[in-house]
Design a protein around this motif. Structure first.
Motif, PDB file in Angstrom:
ATOM      1  N   LEU A  30       0.830  -1.205   0.000  1.00 22.46           N
ATOM      2  CA  LEU A  30       0.000   0.000   0.000  1.00 22.46           C
ATOM      3  C   LEU A  30       0.864   1.254   0.000  1.00 22.46           C
ATOM      4  O   LEU A  30       0.622   2.189  -0.782  1.00 22.46           O
ATOM      5  CB  LEU A  30      -0.929  -0.006   1.208  1.00 22.46           C
ATOM      6  CG  LEU A  30      -1.805   1.230   1.382  1.00 22.46           C
ATOM      7  CD1 LEU A  30      -2.810   1.328   0.243  1.00 22.46           C
ATOM      8  CD2 LEU A  30      -2.495   1.192   2.720  1.00 22.46           C
ATOM      9  N   VAL A  31       1.888   1.312   0.849  1.00 18.20           N
ATOM     10  CA  VAL A  31       2.758   2.484   0.903  1.00 18.20           C
ATOM     11  C   VAL A  31       3.510   2.653  -0.411  1.00 18.20           C
ATOM     12  O   VAL A  31       3.622   3.768  -0.935  1.00 18.20           O
ATOM     13  CB  VAL A  31       3.740   2.366   2.094  1.00 18.20           C
ATOM     14  CG1 VAL A  31       4.838   3.421   2.028  1.00 18.20           C
ATOM     15  CG2 VAL A  31       2.985   2.472   3.405  1.00 18.20           C
ATOM     16  N   LEU A  32       4.007   1.563  -0.981  1.00 19.33           N
ATOM     17  CA  LEU A  32       4.713   1.660  -2.261  1.00 19.33           C
ATOM     18  C   LEU A  32       3.778   2.134  -3.378  1.00 19.33           C
ATOM     19  O   LEU A  32       4.163   2.943  -4.228  1.00 19.33           O
ATOM     20  CB  LEU A  32       5.335   0.322  -2.622  1.00 19.33           C
ATOM     21  CG  LEU A  32       6.560  -0.080  -1.811  1.00 19.33           C
ATOM     22  CD1 LEU A  32       6.987  -1.498  -2.151  1.00 19.33           C
ATOM     23  CD2 LEU A  32       7.704   0.878  -2.047  1.00 19.33           C
ATOM     24  N   ALA A  33       2.545   1.639  -3.377  1.00 20.82           N
ATOM     25  CA  ALA A  33       1.584   2.050  -4.407  1.00 20.82           C
ATOM     26  C   ALA A  33       1.245   3.530  -4.275  1.00 20.82           C
ATOM     27  O   ALA A  33       1.172   4.249  -5.280  1.00 20.82           O
ATOM     28  CB  ALA A  33       0.319   1.200  -4.309  1.00 20.82           C
ATOM     29  N   LEU A  34       1.046   3.993  -3.046  1.00 23.45           N
ATOM     30  CA  LEU A  34       0.750   5.417  -2.855  1.00 23.45           C
ATOM     31  C   LEU A  34       1.931   6.286  -3.242  1.00 23.45           C
ATOM     32  O   LEU A  34       1.761   7.347  -3.863  1.00 23.45           O
ATOM     33  CB  LEU A  34       0.349   5.680  -1.405  1.00 23.45           C
ATOM     34  CG  LEU A  34      -1.000   5.124  -0.982  1.00 23.45           C
ATOM     35  CD1 LEU A  34      -1.190   5.282   0.518  1.00 23.45           C
ATOM     36  CD2 LEU A  34      -2.125   5.784  -1.739  1.00 23.45           C
ATOM     37  N   THR A  35       3.125   5.863  -2.910  1.00 30.51           N
ATOM     38  CA  THR A  35       4.324   6.618  -3.278  1.00 30.51           C
ATOM     39  C   THR A  35       4.487   6.653  -4.789  1.00 30.51           C
ATOM     40  O   THR A  35       4.758   7.710  -5.375  1.00 30.51           O
ATOM     41  CB  THR A  35       5.566   5.991  -2.624  1.00 30.51           C
ATOM     42  OG1 THR A  35       5.372   5.959  -1.216  1.00 30.51           O
ATOM     43  CG2 THR A  35       6.818   6.775  -2.960  1.00 30.51           C
ATOM     44  N   PHE A  36       4.318   5.510  -5.436  1.00 30.43           N
ATOM     45  CA  PHE A  36       4.445   5.449  -6.890  1.00 30.43           C
ATOM     46  C   PHE A  36       3.409   6.343  -7.562  1.00 30.43           C
ATOM     47  O   PHE A  36       3.709   7.070  -8.504  1.00 30.43           O
ATOM     48  CB  PHE A  36       4.283   4.003  -7.354  1.00 30.43           C
ATOM     49  CG  PHE A  36       4.422   3.824  -8.839  1.00 30.43           C
ATOM     50  CD1 PHE A  36       5.670   3.896  -9.432  1.00 30.43           C
ATOM     51  CD2 PHE A  36       3.318   3.611  -9.633  1.00 30.43           C
ATOM     52  CE1 PHE A  36       5.801   3.744 -10.807  1.00 30.43           C
ATOM     53  CE2 PHE A  36       3.438   3.457 -11.000  1.00 30.43           C
ATOM     54  CZ  PHE A  36       4.683   3.530 -11.586  1.00 30.43           C
ATOM     55  N   PHE A  44       3.922  16.434  -9.256  1.00 30.97           N
ATOM     56  CA  PHE A  44       5.126  16.282  -8.435  1.00 30.97           C
ATOM     57  C   PHE A  44       6.314  16.912  -9.135  1.00 30.97           C
ATOM     58  O   PHE A  44       6.607  16.616 -10.282  1.00 30.97           O
ATOM     59  CB  PHE A  44       5.411  14.802  -8.177  1.00 30.97           C
ATOM     60  CG  PHE A  44       6.631  14.570  -7.345  1.00 30.97           C
ATOM     61  CD1 PHE A  44       6.581  14.739  -5.983  1.00 30.97           C
ATOM     62  CD2 PHE A  44       7.820  14.197  -7.928  1.00 30.97           C
ATOM     63  CE1 PHE A  44       7.708  14.525  -5.205  1.00 30.97           C
ATOM     64  CE2 PHE A  44       8.953  13.979  -7.171  1.00 30.97           C
ATOM     65  CZ  PHE A  44       8.897  14.152  -5.802  1.00 30.97           C
ATOM     66  N   GLU A  45       6.993  17.837  -8.434  1.00 34.23           N
ATOM     67  CA  GLU A  45       8.215  18.450  -8.970  1.00 34.23           C
ATOM     68  C   GLU A  45       9.245  18.543  -7.864  1.00 34.23           C
ATOM     69  O   GLU A  45       8.914  18.825  -6.720  1.00 34.23           O
ATOM     70  CB  GLU A  45       7.927  19.860  -9.495  1.00 34.23           C
ATOM     71  CG  GLU A  45       7.073  19.905 -10.741  1.00 34.23           C
ATOM     72  CD  GLU A  45       6.883  21.328 -11.235  1.00 34.23           C
ATOM     73  OE1 GLU A  45       7.624  22.226 -10.782  1.00 34.23           O
ATOM     74  OE2 GLU A  45       5.995  21.538 -12.061  1.00 34.23           O
ATOM     75  N   LEU A  46      10.497  18.340  -8.221  1.00 31.26           N
ATOM     76  CA  LEU A  46      11.574  18.539  -7.273  1.00 31.26           C
ATOM     77  C   LEU A  46      11.802  20.035  -7.085  1.00 31.26           C
ATOM     78  O   LEU A  46      11.633  20.818  -8.028  1.00 31.26           O
ATOM     79  CB  LEU A  46      12.863  17.882  -7.777  1.00 31.26           C
ATOM     80  CG  LEU A  46      12.857  16.361  -7.802  1.00 31.26           C
ATOM     81  CD1 LEU A  46      14.119  15.840  -8.488  1.00 31.26           C
ATOM     82  CD2 LEU A  46      12.771  15.812  -6.395  1.00 31.26           C
TER      83      LEU A  46
END
Length: 54
Positions: A30-36, A44-46
């Protein structure tokens, strides 16, 4: 030398450990999916170097 039969408490403990392991693996997925999802989203921008020095 014969192996002793497994005690009933070990069987229950193994089942509980498998359940906890599956819940932990599900949480990691779940955490990996949300992060991805957040990283691949176009918003998302650096931060730019100019913004960091101010």
């Amino acid at each position: 030398m014969a192996l002793r039969p497994e005690h009933e408490i070990h069987t229950r403990r193994r089942g509980r450990n498998v359940g906890v392991g599956l819940m932990l693996a599900g949480f990691v997925v779940l955490v990996l999916a949300l992060t991805f999802t957040k990283v691949t989203n176009g918003a998302f921008e650096l931060p730019r170097a100019e913004e960091l020095t101010q």
